[in-house]
Every structure is written in C-alpha cells, then in structure tokens.
Design an enzyme around this catalytic site. Sequence first.
Site, PDB file in Angstrom:
ATOM      1  N   GLY A 161      23.217  61.878  41.350  1.00  0.00           N
ATOM      2  CA  GLY A 161      22.942  61.366  40.019  1.00  0.00           C
ATOM      3  C   GLY A 161      23.153  62.434  38.975  1.00  0.00           C
ATOM      4  O   GLY A 161      23.391  63.606  39.288  1.00  0.00           O
ATOM      5  N   THR A 164      22.524  66.134  40.248  1.00  0.00           N
ATOM      6  CA  THR A 164      21.886  66.438  41.527  1.00  0.00           C
ATOM      7  C   THR A 164      22.797  66.078  42.691  1.00  0.00           C
ATOM      8  O   THR A 164      23.636  65.178  42.598  1.00  0.00           O
ATOM      9  CB  THR A 164      20.557  65.679  41.674  1.00  0.00           C
ATOM     10  N   LYS A 180      19.845  70.823  42.273  1.00  0.00           N
ATOM     11  CA  LYS A 180      19.936  70.358  40.891  1.00  0.00           C
ATOM     12  C   LYS A 180      20.670  71.446  40.112  1.00  0.00           C
ATOM     13  O   LYS A 180      20.224  72.586  40.031  1.00  0.00           O
ATOM     14  CB  LYS A 180      18.561  70.094  40.291  1.00  0.00           C
ATOM     15  N   ASP A 207       9.099  60.351  32.296  1.00  0.00           N
ATOM     16  CA  ASP A 207      10.235  59.556  32.765  1.00  0.00           C
ATOM     17  C   ASP A 207       9.829  58.701  33.966  1.00  0.00           C
ATOM     18  O   ASP A 207      10.541  58.636  34.970  1.00  0.00           O
ATOM     19  CB  ASP A 207      11.412  60.474  33.141  1.00  0.00           C
TER      20      ASP A 207
END
Length: 607
Positions: free
Chosen positions: A41, A48, A65, A162
């Site tokens: 993603g 990532t 990441k 988030d």
Amino acid sequence: MNHCLNPACQQPKNPEGNKFCQTCGSKLLLRDHYRALKAMGSSTYSRTFLAVDEDIPSKPFCVIKQFFPPRTVSEAQKAAELFQREAVQLDRLGQNPQIPRLLAYFEQDKHQYLIQEFMEGKNLGEELQESGAFSEDQIFTFLKQILPLLHFVHSNQVIHRDIKPANIIRRPPVAGGDSSSQSRSDSLLLVGFSAVKSISNQPQVGNATIIGSPEYTASEQLRGTPTFASDLYSLAVTCIELLTQTSPFNLRHGNEWEWRQYLSRPVSTALGKILDKLLQDKASQRYQSAQEVLQDLETLQPREWKSVETFASGSRIRCVAVSPDSQMVASGSEENRIQLWYPGRGKSGEQLGNWLSGHSGWVQALVFSPDGRLLISGSCDRSLKVWDLGMGKLLRSLGDWFAPHNGWINAIALNPTGTILGSGSTDTTIKLWNISTGKQFATLTEHQGTVESVAISPDGKLLASGSGDRTVKLWELPTGKAVATFTGHQDMVRSVTFSPDSQILASGSRDNTIKLWQVNSGELLGSLTHTDWIEAVAFSPQSPLIVGGTRNGAIGFWNPYTGEALNLVQAHSASVTSVVFPPNGRAMISGSVDGTIKLWQAINGGR
C-alpha cells in the site's frame, strides 16, 4: 519474487535470487537482510512492502515502510516528522501484542525506513467484501474488542487519527482451534500509525496538519484540532460501514447521518443510540473516552434479573400495566378488581372503583395514558372504562348503551398521543375509539378467530393483532386499513408487541414460540423457542432484550437481534399472564395467576 525499493524504478519486480534489480541496478537486500516481496500500500508520504528478514533462520515476515524522498523543504520537514513520530510511537505502543512492534528504524541511501512486525490476517474492509454486512452481534463483539485497545492507545497520550476498516486486522484462528478463537479479546489488531498525534502540555504553534481518511474523519480533525473523541467518531463511522456495507460517503447527507435506511436488518435502539452519540458532529456531545463507551455497552444487555419486590393480590392476575413515571403499577384480576400498587411504598394495593363503578367480569387489559392521568380497562363484561387517577373515580365508559363488543375484551392498546384506543375481543373484531369523545370510529373484521392481543407501534402508525386463527395482522392507523398478514404460528397468538423503534414485531403463541417479523417487509427474522405456551411478550425500551412469560410460570430472556438465549427464570408458580417494562428498561414487572405481581431488577449486564 523480489521487489525493488527504488521509487524511480520502472519495473521493480525481480526474480527470486536476484541481488540487484535487473532494471535499475539497485541493491535488493535492504540493510543486507530485509528483502521486499511485494507492495502492500501507499499514502502521501510513504509506501509499505511485505518483506522477510533473511538474517533470522526462520525467515519471518515483516513490513518495510519506506518514506518518500522529499521534493521541497516543507515536504522534507513533514516527512522527517512523520518518520520520527511513527518510530517513537511504535516503539512505545508496540508493547501491546495487538499493535505491530518496531523492529528497526534507520536511513539508507537518503531514504528513511521503518521495519515493523507483520500482523497476519485480513483487514475488516477485506472481510466486509468477502462476508457481507456485519450483524448487530458482530458489531457488539467488535466494539468490545477494539475499545480496550483504543483505550490503551489514548492512555499513552496518542490520537490514532486514521481509524478505518483497512487499519483493523482480524488475527486468523489459532491452528487446531475452533471458531470460538475468533471472539478472543486479542483477535483484532490495530495498524496504520503513520498519522498518530501525541498529546503534550506544550501549546500548538502554527497550523496543524490535517491527516486521515476524509470519509472517516471528524470535523474538528479536519480543522486540525483532533481529540480522543475524534478516534471514537472514526470508530462509529467504521461500525456503520460494516453494518450497511456502504461507503460512508453515501451514508451522510449534509450534516445528517442516514445510515439506518441502508441496513438489511434493523439494529436495536440501544446500539443505535450509542452509535448516534459517537457520530455527533460536535466533539463535546460525543463520548469522551473509550471507557465511557465500554461502560454503556456493559449495561446494554442485562443477563441476570432478581426479584426485589412482590405484591400479593389475593386473586388471580390477568394483566399488569406500569405508569409512564414508573411510580405506579396497576393490576387487573379474575375477582373483577383493579388494584394500584406503589413500588417501594408498601405491600397493600389500593382498589380502584367499587361495586357500582367497577367491572362485573374479569379485568383482562389495562393501559395508562401517556401523561399518566388516566387508566383504561377492558373486561370480560364487554365494557371499556376510563378512570381518572387523580380523583380515583370512573370518568366514563366507552360506547353508548350497548356493549362495545359482543364478546370478552381480551386486549387494549393506546397510541403514543393518547388519542386512539384499539380493543380486541373474542367476537373476532378490533374496534378503534376516540378517547376524547368516547366514540367508536372503526371496526376491523378480518380475523377468523378470537382477537387475543393488540399493540400499537411506538411511532403510532400501525396496530398489530394476534388471533386464535393463528395469524398476526397489521392495520394502518388511524384508517384501520389491513396492510399485512403474517402466518407461521401453529397455535393461537396470545401476545404481540413492537420493538422500541417500530421496526420489529414479536408475536408469542401457544405453539411455544416467539416469532420476530420485520415490519416493513413482513420477513420472518427468527423464531425463539420457549418451554411452554407463550402467554405474554415484551421488548425492553432501552436494551436489545425481549422477554416471554409462559404457562408454567417461567420467563425467558433473549437478544431479539441475534436470537441468543440469555436466561430463563422460574418466576411464578403458575402461568405468567403479563410482562411489562417501565420506560427506563432497567426493571421488569410480571403478573401471574398465582396471585402475585413481581418487580424484577437487572443486577448485571454485558455478554
């Protein structure tokens, strides 16, 4: 397969075994031991990858990441802030096994990297696509699992910023375990910590950064001033998406959330109120902590009930009603008496009326007016009487010189405004009455057997009736037009009642079942089985709870939205003829032909 980490690489996929990218020549082994397998993603400042740690013999999976190289000075500063923030927070929060641990934190080739624990499982967005909309029970379990985790995050003075289905992962069942492992308290994992914000005592300088996914983000977070309640808002948006299988963008119209119209099956008023409070636009009107939400969930569905007060009538009880302020209980008996009882103020009942004004037959049905000033009674003597409770006297009888019905009056119901009364009789009819004038204005005649029970929906739009002909019918108010017939019971229907939101109708029968019907569609939602004939049914006004009283003196408790049996109490020594809840829903009152009326108190909640 190896994946090149160079953001400029045009063809990043490489065969397994390559040490250098065959397209751009970049080294494929990060820090000489992390090998990227595939992209997972990306976001504004990072992307990532699923990876393996080649330095450990078992070659465990991990997550790389990578923060994008900065293009401007402001981007460089923001990327550096996010990188350091996430590293610090993961290092601290990763002590919780439901949050990924930080494994490494470094810079290489002018790129910044975090290496974190790989959390195996599917995120809830993927689960929603594969399995469909969540049920109320699944949402309840989800909240009970995720809220303690969110409390842990907030107790570390961190706002996640988030919360959404894609950032919540369900851990797969333990190998060799059963499906119950899915309900473990640690089965949910929280990821997506690149947007976290630490709460400090230092005043904020300048404009705050707006971070998060817009459709899940609270208004104050969009203004750059998030609070812990902002995460709770995002959690509620996640819940309604899981319930409706619909994008949050389509669930909101203007400033109003209209998620209920997208439900395939109703949810309880109690759960709806919790979600509505979490979805309030003003942060001050929401729950302020995860613990507050958990406390309301714990008391949402009482399982244990204790008899705290008993009134001895001295005659067989046919019906019970409770006043709107919960301060008075009225009972009707086979000795033609109406008695008034005052919980907490003594055991002796006050008799209403006398041999001149009272009934000459069993008192079969009672209902209080919405303001508590009037009590209406129906009897085997075929009369309907209206009592003024302030004076303790008969105000009027409904109808004229002729009896309102040609048979016993078995049941009565009053609409929410106190203007229309419905009465059901052994003469197979239902009559509608104008309370202010005392005049009948409609007779409903479609039943082929005795009318055993009637109920009016809380929204005042429908009247339901249950009959000896084994059917349940719905009638439009005030016209009395028949709009639906529900079939499926194998014996007479003794009791009908609506859920607090008017979406579900429950019918109790002498076939030992309570059937649950979706009002709008007529769909049979479920059938609850009891130990004997069902004589009385009631919904709690506050909890996802329905109770049924039986001929053998037992009272059963269920969650009507999941069908789960919660408890069975041997409440009386003879048939339970009436069960009612006061408006607060935390008590219940039962009446029986054993001559007693009992007040029950919920002594605990939760699941």
